[in-house]
Scaffold this motif. Sequence first.
Motif, PDB file in Angstrom:
ATOM      1  N   VAL A 126      14.223   4.558  -1.252  1.00  0.00           N
ATOM      2  CA  VAL A 126      14.943   3.420  -0.657  1.00  0.00           C
ATOM      3  C   VAL A 126      13.993   2.230  -0.562  1.00  0.00           C
ATOM      4  N   ASP A 127      14.562   1.077  -0.232  1.00  0.00           N
ATOM      5  CA  ASP A 127      13.787  -0.165  -0.251  1.00  0.00           C
ATOM      6  C   ASP A 127      12.894  -0.363   0.964  1.00  0.00           C
ATOM      7  N   SER A 128      13.299   0.204   2.109  1.00  0.00           N
ATOM      8  CA  SER A 128      12.529  -0.058   3.331  1.00  0.00           C
ATOM      9  C   SER A 128      12.593   1.139   4.279  1.00  0.00           C
ATOM     10  N   ALA A 129      11.758   1.096   5.311  1.00  0.00           N
ATOM     11  CA  ALA A 129      11.719   2.170   6.301  1.00  0.00           C
ATOM     12  C   ALA A 129      12.984   2.158   7.149  1.00  0.00           C
ATOM     13  N   GLY A 130      13.386   3.325   7.625  1.00  0.00           N
ATOM     14  CA  GLY A 130      14.577   3.433   8.466  1.00  0.00           C
ATOM     15  C   GLY A 130      14.633   4.804   9.099  1.00  0.00           C
ATOM     16  N   THR A 131      15.801   5.149   9.609  1.00  0.00           N
ATOM     17  CA  THR A 131      15.974   6.460  10.229  1.00  0.00           C
ATOM     18  C   THR A 131      15.841   7.557   9.185  1.00  0.00           C
ATOM     19  N   ASN A 132      15.066   8.583   9.537  1.00  0.00           N
ATOM     20  CA  ASN A 132      14.857   9.718   8.636  1.00  0.00           C
ATOM     21  C   ASN A 132      14.261   9.316   7.285  1.00  0.00           C
ATOM     22  N   THR A 133      13.338   8.376   7.311  1.00  0.00           N
ATOM     23  CA  THR A 133      12.638   8.013   6.080  1.00  0.00           C
ATOM     24  C   THR A 133      11.166   8.413   6.189  1.00  0.00           C
ATOM     25  N   VAL A 134      10.575   8.630   5.052  1.00  0.00           N
ATOM     26  CA  VAL A 134       9.162   8.994   4.966  1.00  0.00           C
ATOM     27  C   VAL A 134       8.476   7.971   4.079  1.00  0.00           C
ATOM     28  N   ALA A 135       7.304   7.524   4.519  1.00  0.00           N
ATOM     29  CA  ALA A 135       6.543   6.557   3.733  1.00  0.00           C
ATOM     30  C   ALA A 135       5.545   7.290   2.834  1.00  0.00           C
ATOM     31  N   TYR A 136       5.478   6.847   1.607  1.00  0.00           N
ATOM     32  CA  TYR A 136       4.471   7.352   0.671  1.00  0.00           C
ATOM     33  C   TYR A 136       3.602   6.188   0.248  1.00  0.00           C
TER      34      TYR A 136
ATOM     35  N   ILE B  47      -2.965   6.630  -2.805  1.00  0.00           N
ATOM     36  CA  ILE B  47      -4.372   6.425  -2.470  1.00  0.00           C
ATOM     37  C   ILE B  47      -5.136   5.884  -3.665  1.00  0.00           C
ATOM     38  N   TYR B  48      -4.783   6.402  -4.841  1.00  0.00           N
ATOM     39  CA  TYR B  48      -5.491   6.014  -6.057  1.00  0.00           C
ATOM     40  C   TYR B  48      -4.577   5.170  -6.946  1.00  0.00           C
ATOM     41  N   LYS B  49      -5.177   4.281  -7.693  1.00  0.00           N
ATOM     42  CA  LYS B  49      -4.417   3.485  -8.646  1.00  0.00           C
ATOM     43  C   LYS B  49      -3.879   4.400  -9.742  1.00  0.00           C
ATOM     44  N   ASP B  50      -2.621   4.233 -10.034  1.00  0.00           N
ATOM     45  CA  ASP B  50      -2.020   5.046 -11.085  1.00  0.00           C
ATOM     46  C   ASP B  50      -2.334   4.430 -12.444  1.00  0.00           C
ATOM     47  N   PRO B  51      -2.796   5.235 -13.401  1.00  0.00           N
ATOM     48  CA  PRO B  51      -3.138   4.689 -14.725  1.00  0.00           C
ATOM     49  C   PRO B  51      -1.978   3.959 -15.389  1.00  0.00           C
ATOM     50  N   ASP B  52      -0.742   4.422 -15.125  1.00  0.00           N
ATOM     51  CA  ASP B  52       0.433   3.796 -15.737  1.00  0.00           C
ATOM     52  C   ASP B  52       0.996   2.658 -14.899  1.00  0.00           C
ATOM     53  N   ASP B  53       0.516   2.527 -13.647  1.00  0.00           N
ATOM     54  CA  ASP B  53       1.066   1.506 -12.754  1.00  0.00           C
ATOM     55  C   ASP B  53      -0.052   1.033 -11.823  1.00  0.00           C
ATOM     56  N   PRO B  54      -1.072   0.345 -12.349  1.00  0.00           N
ATOM     57  CA  PRO B  54      -2.272   0.019 -11.576  1.00  0.00           C
ATOM     58  C   PRO B  54      -2.066  -0.988 -10.447  1.00  0.00           C
ATOM     59  N   THR B  55      -0.911  -1.617 -10.371  1.00  0.00           N
ATOM     60  CA  THR B  55      -0.689  -2.641  -9.343  1.00  0.00           C
ATOM     61  C   THR B  55      -0.182  -2.041  -8.028  1.00  0.00           C
ATOM     62  N   THR B  56       0.032  -0.743  -7.974  1.00  0.00           N
ATOM     63  CA  THR B  56       0.700  -0.161  -6.814  1.00  0.00           C
ATOM     64  C   THR B  56      -0.261   0.338  -5.744  1.00  0.00           C
ATOM     65  N   ASN B  57      -1.546   0.238  -5.940  1.00  0.00           N
ATOM     66  CA  ASN B  57      -2.493   0.762  -4.966  1.00  0.00           C
ATOM     67  C   ASN B  57      -2.321   0.085  -3.603  1.00  0.00           C
ATOM     68  N   GLY B  58      -2.077   0.897  -2.569  1.00  0.00           N
ATOM     69  CA  GLY B  58      -1.948   0.363  -1.219  1.00  0.00           C
ATOM     70  C   GLY B  58      -0.544  -0.010  -0.807  1.00  0.00           C
ATOM     71  N   ARG B  59       0.409   0.043  -1.716  1.00  0.00           N
ATOM     72  CA  ARG B  59       1.784  -0.330  -1.377  1.00  0.00           C
ATOM     73  C   ARG B  59       2.541   0.876  -0.840  1.00  0.00           C
ATOM     74  N   ASN B  60       3.429   0.645   0.135  1.00  0.00           N
ATOM     75  CA  ASN B  60       4.259   1.722   0.680  1.00  0.00           C
ATOM     76  C   ASN B  60       5.560   1.856  -0.105  1.00  0.00           C
ATOM     77  N   TYR B  61       5.973   3.098  -0.324  1.00  0.00           N
ATOM     78  CA  TYR B  61       7.280   3.419  -0.891  1.00  0.00           C
ATOM     79  C   TYR B  61       7.989   4.302   0.135  1.00  0.00           C
ATOM     80  N   TYR B  62       9.302   4.144   0.241  1.00  0.00           N
ATOM     81  CA  TYR B  62      10.036   4.846   1.297  1.00  0.00           C
ATOM     82  C   TYR B  62      11.092   5.781   0.709  1.00  0.00           C
ATOM     83  N   TYR B  63      11.246   6.918   1.391  1.00  0.00           N
ATOM     84  CA  TYR B  63      12.155   7.956   0.894  1.00  0.00           C
ATOM     85  C   TYR B  63      13.024   8.495   2.021  1.00  0.00           C
TER      86      TYR B  63
END
Length: 267
Positions: free
Chosen positions: A128-138, A141-157
């Motif tokens: 999902v796009d943002s944090a909410g009820t019953n969401t988990v943040a991911y 820690i490491y830059k992904d070789p296929d997506d190096p711009t994502t280091n430090g960004r939160n993704y929510y599930y």
Amino acid sequence: MNKILEKFRKMKTSQKIEFLLASLCTISFLIGMPVWAWFSGENKMETMTKIKEPENLDIRAGHYHSIINFELSDISIEDMYDTANNVSKPEYRVFSVSAGDYRIPYKLQLAHTTNIPFKYSIYKATEVDSAGTNTVAYKPIYKDPDDPTTNGRNYYYQIGEEVTLSALNGDETNEVYYGRQIAKNGDACYIKTYEDENDEPEIYAVPVYLQSETITPTEKGEEAHDYFILKIEWDHENSATNFTNWNKAENNKETDIIYITASRSTG
């Protein structure tokens, strides 16, 4: 043969040159035919490989990042249960499964040793796009070789339904005594884990294998992935009654090994 040589001698110089060139071209063509056929066969083989590409399963971290971001070593036992308020504080880890272009049905298998009084469960998840009820943040820690711009960004599930896991080798006869289910000693799973009959592992070092029912991928396409959340809880109830000698401070060097695998469902 003699007649051919005699005719060759009587030829003019220009005719001899033409004859030799024609002969060389013929020999080259005969040599080139099998080479061309080999290249032709290779091209056909490559075409067949692309059409009939093997189906595969791939497990990665959240947002389909490299598996190195599926980090478990930073879990602190001290932080998993609030003793003063009698509140459990589970740890959550997001992982993803790619079922290939053909979205093949599969099963998840969770195997773990039982040194530490943990409870494990798996839930389906939706990004999902943002944090909410019953969401988990991911957060990678490491830059992904296929997506190096994502280091430090939160993704929510968003946490979905729980995936039913059945123990393949749980020793129910010892469940009450040890406070939690441990693995059987000597069954088929044990033999596959410890092939040497001279091995004598400690009872908590024998992994319990938990397996799901068949999971049918819900999306199609090469970039579609299924997301799951691994929930790890401190088994406070059992550790307080059956593990009164299990002290967090004294046993702070205890470790457990966790395996998560995905395999094609044949049933």
